[in-house]
Design an enzyme around this catalytic site. Sequence first.
Site: not given
Length: 285
Positions: A2-3, A95, A115, A158
Amino acid sequence: MPELPEVEVVRRGVEAHVVGRRVDDVEVYGARVTRRYPPGPMDLAARMRGATVVDARRRGKYLWLVLPDDLALVVHLGMSGQLLVERHDAMAESHLRARFTFADGDPELRFVDQRTFGGILLADVGPDGIPLPIAHIARDLLDPDLDQPAVVKRIHERSSAVKRVLLDQQVVSGIGNIYADEALWRAGIHGERLASALTKPSISRLLDHTREVMTAALEQGGTSFDSLYVNVNGASGYFERSLEVYGQQGRPCSRCGTLIRREAFMNRSSFSCPRCQPRPRRLAR
DNA sequence: CTTTTCTCCTGTATGC
DNA sequence: TGCATACAGGAGAAAA
């Protein structure tokens, strides 16, 4: 994984199915899912009982349910997290990490995470409407208040690989490995180019490409939830067929026919076109 | 301060 | 067939 587009699809699903409802109870399974909430699951459940969900908001890959009294339930899906809207008697997922039931009965909201890289926490909302623990997360590319020239300036300052900067959620949020690679391909830039070596206009175009690919993904993912299932499989779902480079090693570039390559980068994989995105002579890592 | 590396987790795929 | 290993990677802590 998921983004931003996938999380936005989830946010819309939560907005449609949960906002306006009063929480009856919360059950948390295992301690890890609340690891970023030191008071723990019992405290979280106690504070949420009786609260009516006012809104569902998102910044980058974080989403949160707005609760009364400037409180918010913050959710991060991590790698494998899902928010599912299901009947209470539906079989528990193997899960299943948390279950939220409501005073009006079905359906309930579940947080499922194989996870458990994701998690949930309760937090106060600051004056700007952002939960305090995620105040460091930068605005994302779909935020109407994003100051793009300022982001371009920060990226330009940067001294690191431009892909690394794209993935830095404190510079601009919501971008993960998939959309970073897709945007870099659209822009014709190799991800290991030094950010400060790019011109500001080219950085701005790169951000435009990123916004466009995410918007396109959102439009396709946005069609996939209609019942009680809040889809978080955007990356492996509808948009997968539209990916130009991610996971496409060995297949021809749709622009020039050169075979897409896969390279190791930041202990992950990067996918690019050798011809459209030539490697820089001096590597920026 | 900035930048990079490490760690967490488990299902799936691959190699011998 | 079975076991070992690699891989997926978001984000924050730790290290450089």
